[in-house]
Motif scaffolding. Structure first.
Motif, PDB file in Angstrom:
ATOM      1  N   ALA A  57       0.852  -1.198   0.000  1.00  0.00           N
ATOM      2  CA  ALA A  57       0.000   0.000   0.000  1.00  0.00           C
ATOM      3  C   ALA A  57       0.887   1.247   0.000  1.00  0.00           C
ATOM      4  CB  ALA A  57      -0.910   0.000   1.216  1.00  0.00           C
ATOM      5  N   HIS A  58       0.441   2.267  -0.720  1.00  0.00           N
ATOM      6  CA  HIS A  58       1.274   3.467  -0.858  1.00  0.00           C
ATOM      7  C   HIS A  58       1.273   4.313   0.415  1.00  0.00           C
ATOM      8  CE1 HIS A  58      -1.710   6.858  -1.524  1.00  0.00           C
ATOM      9  NE2 HIS A  58      -2.436   5.806  -1.257  1.00  0.00           N
ATOM     10  N   LYS A  59       0.418   3.923   1.362  1.00  0.00           N
ATOM     11  CA  LYS A  59       0.307   4.652   2.613  1.00  0.00           C
ATOM     12  C   LYS A  59       0.134   3.655   3.727  1.00  0.00           C
ATOM     13  CE  LYS A  59      -1.545   9.096   2.221  1.00  0.00           C
ATOM     14  NZ  LYS A  59      -2.416  10.142   2.183  1.00  0.00           N
ATOM     15  N   GLY A  60       0.870   3.827   4.796  1.00  0.00           N
ATOM     16  CA  GLY A  60       0.697   2.945   5.947  1.00  0.00           C
ATOM     17  C   GLY A  60       1.998   2.265   6.342  1.00  0.00           C
ATOM     18  N   GLU A  61       1.983   1.635   7.499  1.00  0.00           N
ATOM     19  CA  GLU A  61       3.189   0.963   7.972  1.00  0.00           C
ATOM     20  C   GLU A  61       3.216  -0.477   7.490  1.00  0.00           C
ATOM     21  OE1 GLU A  61       3.620   1.341  12.192  1.00  0.00           O
ATOM     22  OE2 GLU A  61       4.503   3.338  11.953  1.00  0.00           O
ATOM     23  N   VAL A  62       4.387  -0.899   7.083  1.00  0.00           N
ATOM     24  CA  VAL A  62       4.555  -2.275   6.636  1.00  0.00           C
ATOM     25  C   VAL A  62       5.623  -2.930   7.500  1.00  0.00           C
ATOM     26  CG1 VAL A  62       5.291  -3.744   4.726  1.00  0.00           C
ATOM     27  CG2 VAL A  62       3.878  -1.742   4.277  1.00  0.00           C
ATOM     28  N   GLN A 122       3.634   7.870   0.043  1.00  0.00           N
ATOM     29  CA  GLN A 122       4.089   8.486  -1.204  1.00  0.00           C
ATOM     30  C   GLN A 122       3.212   7.973  -2.333  1.00  0.00           C
ATOM     31  OE1 GLN A 122       8.017   6.090  -0.773  1.00  0.00           O
ATOM     32  NE2 GLN A 122       7.924   6.461  -2.984  1.00  0.00           N
ATOM     33  N   PRO A 123       3.251   8.621  -3.488  1.00  0.00           N
ATOM     34  CA  PRO A 123       2.387   8.184  -4.596  1.00  0.00           C
ATOM     35  C   PRO A 123       2.724   6.775  -5.089  1.00  0.00           C
ATOM     36  CG  PRO A 123       3.270  10.388  -4.991  1.00  0.00           C
ATOM     37  CD  PRO A 123       4.007   9.830  -3.815  1.00  0.00           C
ATOM     38  N   THR A 124       1.775   6.155  -5.752  1.00  0.00           N
ATOM     39  CA  THR A 124       2.002   4.827  -6.315  1.00  0.00           C
ATOM     40  C   THR A 124       3.155   4.872  -7.314  1.00  0.00           C
ATOM     41  OG1 THR A 124       0.550   5.155  -8.190  1.00  0.00           O
ATOM     42  CG2 THR A 124      -0.461   4.324  -6.193  1.00  0.00           C
ATOM     43  N   ALA A 125       3.900   3.794  -7.381  1.00  0.00           N
ATOM     44  CA  ALA A 125       5.078   3.780  -8.251  1.00  0.00           C
ATOM     45  C   ALA A 125       5.604   2.357  -8.349  1.00  0.00           C
ATOM     46  CB  ALA A 125       6.167   4.686  -7.681  1.00  0.00           C
ATOM     47  N   THR A 126       6.442   2.142  -9.337  1.00  0.00           N
ATOM     48  CA  THR A 126       7.150   0.871  -9.456  1.00  0.00           C
ATOM     49  C   THR A 126       8.568   1.081  -8.935  1.00  0.00           C
ATOM     50  OG1 THR A 126       5.823   0.292 -11.384  1.00  0.00           O
ATOM     51  CG2 THR A 126       7.853  -0.966 -11.043  1.00  0.00           C
ATOM     52  N   LEU A 148       4.234  -0.040  -5.367  1.00  0.00           N
ATOM     53  CA  LEU A 148       3.354   0.709  -4.476  1.00  0.00           C
ATOM     54  C   LEU A 148       2.008   0.870  -5.148  1.00  0.00           C
ATOM     55  CD1 LEU A 148       5.588   3.586  -3.083  1.00  0.00           C
ATOM     56  CD2 LEU A 148       4.941   1.440  -1.986  1.00  0.00           C
ATOM     57  N   SER A 149       0.945   0.595  -4.402  1.00  0.00           N
ATOM     58  CA  SER A 149      -0.379   0.610  -5.008  1.00  0.00           C
ATOM     59  C   SER A 149      -1.372   1.355  -4.127  1.00  0.00           C
ATOM     60  CB  SER A 149      -0.844  -0.838  -5.206  1.00  0.00           C
ATOM     61  OG  SER A 149      -2.210  -0.867  -5.542  1.00  0.00           O
ATOM     62  N   ASP A 150      -2.285   2.089  -4.767  1.00  0.00           N
ATOM     63  CA  ASP A 150      -3.392   2.700  -4.028  1.00  0.00           C
ATOM     64  C   ASP A 150      -4.722   2.090  -4.464  1.00  0.00           C
ATOM     65  OD1 ASP A 150      -3.816   3.794  -6.528  1.00  0.00           O
ATOM     66  OD2 ASP A 150      -3.610   5.879  -5.894  1.00  0.00           O
ATOM     67  N   GLY A 151      -4.668   1.041  -5.286  1.00  0.00           N
ATOM     68  CA  GLY A 151      -5.888   0.348  -5.708  1.00  0.00           C
ATOM     69  C   GLY A 151      -6.771   1.158  -6.653  1.00  0.00           C
ATOM     70  N   GLN A 152      -6.254   2.277  -7.192  1.00  0.00           N
ATOM     71  CA  GLN A 152      -7.098   3.160  -7.997  1.00  0.00           C
ATOM     72  C   GLN A 152      -6.848   3.055  -9.506  1.00  0.00           C
ATOM     73  OE1 GLN A 152      -9.618   5.080  -6.674  1.00  0.00           O
ATOM     74  NE2 GLN A 152      -9.038   3.780  -4.936  1.00  0.00           N
ATOM     75  N   ASP A 153      -6.074   2.053  -9.929  1.00  0.00           N
ATOM     76  CA  ASP A 153      -5.746   2.001 -11.354  1.00  0.00           C
ATOM     77  C   ASP A 153      -6.956   1.747 -12.247  1.00  0.00           C
ATOM     78  OD1 ASP A 153      -3.160   2.725 -11.018  1.00  0.00           O
ATOM     79  OD2 ASP A 153      -2.313   0.719 -11.268  1.00  0.00           O
ATOM     80  N   ASP A 154      -7.956   1.019 -11.726  1.00  0.00           N
ATOM     81  CA  ASP A 154      -9.176   0.818 -12.528  1.00  0.00           C
ATOM     82  C   ASP A 154      -9.863   2.158 -12.775  1.00  0.00           C
ATOM     83  OD1 ASP A 154      -8.719  -1.839 -12.712  1.00  0.00           O
ATOM     84  OD2 ASP A 154     -10.066  -2.411 -11.083  1.00  0.00           O
ATOM     85  N   ALA A 155      -9.951   2.965 -11.723  1.00  0.00           N
ATOM     86  CA  ALA A 155     -10.570   4.289 -11.863  1.00  0.00           C
ATOM     87  C   ALA A 155      -9.783   5.157 -12.843  1.00  0.00           C
ATOM     88  CB  ALA A 155     -10.655   4.968 -10.500  1.00  0.00           C
TER      89      ALA A 155
END
Ligand code: C2O
Ligand code: CU
Ligand code: CU
Length: 488
Positions: free
Chosen positions: A80-85, A132-136, A161-168
């Motif tokens: 996830a592009h935001k949050g602790e991992v 941070q923003p989504t990125a490879t 990094l993903s925000d799950g918004q690529d479909d949108a």
């Protein structure tokens, strides 16, 4: 354009042999596989284990390799592009390694560079605070003096990094179907078909080049894609090779993301230089149903150094990187290019830039006497601003929240320059405008002469865990073309 020509390097003869070997027949090329996907967006945790393995790349003899959780390379970590991992990295090898999160904007303590070694048999379990923003992005070992050897053995993988918004956004996001991870590596094989990393001294200077393409750990695979818009996430995971990519039939690529995320809108390009360490995402339109091939021109650094090294004749020509075929039975979910992407071009504010501290960074390399005479025993010396990397010396300390402008110049050849802990804006290249591919947020810039970058230091790195800045030609980095800075 040549599509199936031997990879032209100093090992041209063996490359021809490779390409002619069984298994290289056009109709027997294996289908491109994706690295296994570990989706951590729900769990917020992942575990990697560096281990030894064996891979029979050419159907001849097995190579001794290293990988994370598998024999060679590692899984794609979707985070996830935001949050602790919660990360965990175990080292089952018998030398120290590290796991550097290349492109993550996180504190120096958990950056995974040379100051975060994981001893043989040890474990490192940092918490990564991500925002941070989504990125490879990618991850790789980063032990000073051993990075080239360890990465070429296989200690690298993709971090998405993903925000799950690529479909949108209308972007392809079906992993391995219309959203392909493409890790580009040139590797060298001996006569028995074993992968080797055996740079001769001049190659320590020029950078080590392979004689065959390995994509996601496979030799000469073919990608199979749906009849629609396909996203290629390109990572140059080679030790030193710079690719100058194009599609064999001249069709355009649409650049949608660079190192640190999406652009504002797709940019049509016909050629894409990708230096070691860099990432770029492109969309390619296969809706006509015809396939093509990703091809590359020869490494521009070979052209520059070829004359000097006396092997001019072997450095010319383009080669196939990845043939791409269309399969009508695959689901084509995306059939038109999106107008906007929701990302941005890199742009610091005028206020940030006005108050910036300026630095000059000179990437130096000197050839020993023997090297100039062309023998194998000359030494070379790499440094930044005249000083070779020293783990115990900080090059400088930056102020957290401050902005800096660096004027970087590189000697003798092109140097892919990387800074940890920041995304930067490229202000100029050789005093002129910035190439289209460098207008997004970047953590790498291929310095071909001179480049100017600007960055704001939003994250802290204490003197005990400083950020690195270095040439990403791994032989140059290991040789000392690296420095480190604290952010306090
Ligand atoms: Cu990709 Cu300092 O590294
Ligand atoms: Cu990095
Ligand atoms: Cu370099």
């Amino acid at each position: 354009m040549t599509t199936r020509r031997a990879f032209c390097t100093g090992m041209a003869a063996s490359a021809v042999a490779l390409m002619a070997a069984p298994g290289f027949a056009q109709n027997a090329q294996p289908r491109l596989q994706m690295p296994p996907l570990i989706d951590t967006t729900a769990s917020g945790r992942f575990s990697l284990t560096a281990q030894r393995g064996q891979v029979n790349f050419l159907g001849q003899s097995a190579s001794e390799t290293w990988g994370f959780n598998q024999p060679y390379l590692g899984p794609t970590l979707r985070v996830a592009h935001k949050g602790e991992v919660q990360a965990e990295v175990n080292n089952q090898l018998d030398e120290k390694i590290s796991a550097h999160w290349h492109g993550l904007l996180i504190p120096g303590e958990v950056d995974g560079g040379p100051h975060n070694p994981i001893a043989a048999g040890g474990t490192w379990a940092p918490v990564l605070p991500i925002d941070q923003p989504t990125a490879t992005l990618w991850y790789h070992s980063h032990i000073h003096g051993r990075t080239a050897a360890q990465v070429s053995k296989g200690l690298a993988g993709v971090l998405q990094l993903s925000d799950g918004q690529d479909d949108a956004r209308g972007l392809p996001s079906n992993y391995g179907v219309d959203d392909l991870m493409v890790v580009l590596q040139d590797r060298r094989f001996d006569r028995a078909g074993r992968m080797v990393y055996n740079p001769a001294r001049p190659e320590l200077m020029m950078g080590f080049l392979g004689d065959a393409m390995v994509i996601n750990g496979q030799v000469a695979p073919v990608a199979v894609v749906p009849k629609g818009i396909v996203r290629l996430r390109l990572l140059n995971g080679s030790n030193s090779r710079i690719y100058v990519l194009a599609l064999a039939d001249g069709r355009p690529m649409h650049l949608i993301a660079s190192d640190n995320g999406l652009l504002d809108k797709p940019v049509e390009i016909t050629q894409l230089a990708l230096a070691t360490g860099e990432r770029a995402e492109v969309l390619v339109d296969f809706s006509s149903g015809g396939g093509t091939s990703l091809v590359s021109a020869s490494n521009p650094n070979q052209g520059m150094m070829g004359g000097m090294m006396g092997n001019r004749s072997q450095t010319q020509g383009s080669f196939t990187v990845l043939p791409i075929e269309v399969d009508n039975t695959l689901p084509a979910r995306i059939t038109r290019l999106p107008d906007a992407l929701g990302g941005s071009l890199a742009q610091l504010t005028q206020a940030d830039l006005a108050g910036a501290t300026r630095r000059t960074i000179t990437l130096d390399m000197q050839m020993g006497m023997g090297m100039m005479l062309g023998n194998l025993f000359g030494g070379s010396r790499f440094s930044i601003n005249g000083e070779a990397y020293d783990m115990d010396r900080l090059n400088f300390t930056a102020k957290r929240g401050s902005t800096e402008i660096w004027r970087i110049s590189g000697a003798m050849m092109m140097h892919p320059f990387h800074v940890h802990g920041v995304s930067f804006q490229v202000l100029s290249e050789n005093g002129g405008p910035v190439a289209a591919r460098n207008r997004g947020w970047k953590d790498m810039i291929l310095v071909n002469g001179e480049a100017e970058i600007a960055m704001r230091f939003d994250h802290a790195a204490p003197p005990s865990n400083p950020y690195m800045f270095h040439c990403h030609i791994l032989e140059h980095e290991d040789g000392g073309m690296m420095g480190q800075f604290a952010v306090v």
